[in-house]
Design a protein around this motif. Structure first.
Motif, short mmCIF file in Angstrom:
data_model
loop_
_atom_site.label_atom_id
_atom_site.label_comp_id
_atom_site.label_asym_id
_atom_site.label_seq_id
_atom_site.Cartn_x
_atom_site.Cartn_y
_atom_site.Cartn_z
N ALA A 1 34.67 34.46 22.36
CA ALA A 1 34.29 33.13 22.55
C ALA A 1 35.57 32.18 22.10
N ALA A 2 35.82 31.21 22.69
CA ALA A 2 36.72 30.21 22.55
C ALA A 2 36.06 28.80 22.12
N HIS A 3 36.83 28.05 21.46
CA HIS A 3 36.55 26.76 20.94
C HIS A 3 36.21 25.90 22.43
N SER A 4 35.19 25.19 22.32
CA SER A 4 34.93 24.19 23.38
C SER A 4 35.52 22.95 22.93
N PRO A 5 35.98 22.16 24.23
CA PRO A 5 36.63 20.71 23.89
C PRO A 5 35.41 19.83 23.30
N PRO A 6 35.90 18.94 22.62
CA PRO A 6 34.64 17.71 22.32
C PRO A 6 33.95 17.29 23.66
N GLY A 7 32.84 17.07 23.77
CA GLY A 7 32.03 16.43 24.76
C GLY A 7 31.94 15.26 24.68
N PRO A 8 31.21 14.36 25.52
CA PRO A 8 30.85 12.97 25.41
C PRO A 8 29.80 12.81 24.34
N VAL A 9 29.75 11.47 24.08
CA VAL A 9 28.84 11.42 22.85
C VAL A 9 27.51 11.70 23.28
N SER A 10 27.16 11.66 24.50
CA SER A 10 25.68 11.84 24.88
C SER A 10 25.39 13.24 25.02
N SER A 11 26.42 14.08 24.71
CA SER A 11 26.12 15.65 24.76
C SER A 11 26.53 16.37 23.69
N ALA A 12 25.46 17.42 23.18
CA ALA A 12 25.67 17.91 22.13
C ALA A 12 26.83 19.06 22.00
N TRP A 13 27.32 19.21 23.03
CA TRP A 13 28.51 20.26 23.15
C TRP A 13 29.46 20.01 24.41
N GLY A 14 30.58 20.73 24.30
CA GLY A 14 31.54 20.47 25.50
C GLY A 14 31.37 21.63 26.44
N ALA A 15 32.43 21.81 27.42
CA ALA A 15 32.53 22.44 28.26
C ALA A 15 32.58 23.97 27.84
N PRO A 16 32.06 24.98 28.53
CA PRO A 16 32.15 26.34 27.96
C PRO A 16 33.71 27.04 28.02
N ARG A 17 34.21 27.63 27.16
CA ARG A 17 35.45 28.22 26.97
C ARG A 17 35.44 29.53 27.04
N PHE A 18 36.27 30.49 27.45
CA PHE A 18 36.21 31.94 27.21
C PHE A 18 37.70 32.25 26.90
N ASP A 19 37.64 33.12 25.97
CA ASP A 19 38.94 34.05 25.77
C ASP A 19 39.10 35.34 26.42
N ALA A 20 39.49 35.33 27.76
CA ALA A 20 39.27 36.40 28.40
C ALA A 20 40.44 37.16 28.55
N GLU A 21 40.51 38.39 28.42
CA GLU A 21 41.60 39.32 28.36
C GLU A 21 41.22 40.30 29.56
N LEU A 22 42.16 40.35 30.44
CA LEU A 22 42.24 41.31 31.38
C LEU A 22 42.94 42.68 31.17
N LEU A 23 42.14 43.81 30.85
CA LEU A 23 42.34 44.95 30.25
C LEU A 23 43.16 46.06 31.31
N ARG A 24 42.39 45.68 32.43
CA ARG A 24 42.82 46.71 33.55
C ARG A 24 42.72 45.83 34.83
N ASN A 25 43.77 46.00 35.76
CA ASN A 25 43.82 45.36 36.96
C ASN A 25 44.43 46.27 37.95
N ARG A 26 43.69 47.03 39.01
CA ARG A 26 44.41 47.96 39.71
C ARG A 26 45.47 47.49 40.53
N HIS A 27 45.33 46.10 40.95
CA HIS A 27 46.54 45.81 42.11
C HIS A 27 47.30 44.61 41.53
#
Length: 262
Positions: free
Chosen positions: A190-216
């Protein structure tokens, strides 16, 4: 050479030819994720007609599930999606949210959920589904370390995906990566989401994504933000944080400190 050996040799040659042909197709048939650095590492995007593995660290299953939803939304191209889950996954993590699927670009009316009693049933169902070219993608969710999912089972899923053109997304919960025939392998946090608008309880989803294997291409690690309106990933947005102004009737804290130490 006996007839049985000739038949086995012909089968192996056919499988090798199919894999080599699929390698060429993979170079052309890719779907961009929207994150420029990740797409560059993937040589243009996530390969269709292949198997992609997504793992998670510790209690990061929710992040991994959301990431798989985003990938599925990109590769399914408005076609039906089959999601295969073990009964144990349903017990541990609960049912998938239909509104969550919609947020990640998936039409809940096109998502078919299949609950399998055990790993063998889940693998068999997924292999059959990957052979159906009417589907856009198949998600296989497995829980824990399973001896049934070995290199042979992985190869079977890969061959089915290459033959039909359907993309397979393998979501592994509470498991460690093992040798497989997957095109890519990801580790999600999980990564920290940015602050969303006042009308929203959360911001946009953020992911800490690590690519461990890439064949190409190369591997890497990025913060990937999901854009619900565009239905794609992107680089993290920059949000200016407002700073409260100091009251005019109160002196600066540095001045107060000097007075106290004088």
């Amino acid at each position: 050479m006996s007839g049985a050996r000739r038949s086995a040799l012909a089968t192996l040659r056919s499988q090798i030819e199919r894999i080599e042909t699929a390698e060429v197709v993979h170079q052309r048939d890719r779907i961009t994720l929207g994150h420029s650095e990740a797409d560059s590492a993937l040589k243009g995007g996530l390969a269709r007609a292949a198997i992609h593995e997504v793992f998670c660290e510790g209690r990061q299953g929710t992040s991994a599930t959301g990431f798989v939803m985003g990938l599925a939304g990109r590769v399914s191209a408005h076609r039906p999606l089959l999601w295969v889950r073990q009964d144990f996954s349903e017990i541990e993590t609960g049912a998938l949210s239909m509104s969550g699927l919609a947020e990640f670009g998936l039409d809940p009316r096109r998502v078919v959920m299949v609950r399998a009693a055990d790993v063998e049933s889940a693998l068999r169902t997924s292999a059959d589904a990957l052979a159906c070219d009417a589907l856009g993608a198949v998600v296989l969710e497995l829980w824990g370390e399973t001896r049934q999912f070995d290199l042979v089972a992985s190869r079977k899923l890969t061959l089915a995906a290459q033959a039909s053109g359907v993309t397979g997304l393998l979501l592994r919960m509470a498991a460690q990566p093992l040798p497989s025939t997957a095109e890519t392998r990801w580790m999600l946090r999980a990564a920290h989401s940015p602050p969303g608008p006042v009308s929203s309880a959360w911001g946009a989803p953020r992911f800490d994504a690590e690519l461990l294997r890439n064949r190409h291409g190369p591997c890497g690690r990025w913060i990937m933000e999901w854009k619900c309106d565009e239905c794609q990933f992107s680089e993290p947005s920059t949000y200016s944080q407002p700073v409260a102004a100091a009251p005019a009737h109160r002196p600066d804290s540095a001045v107060l400190w000097e007075r106290r130490t004088a």
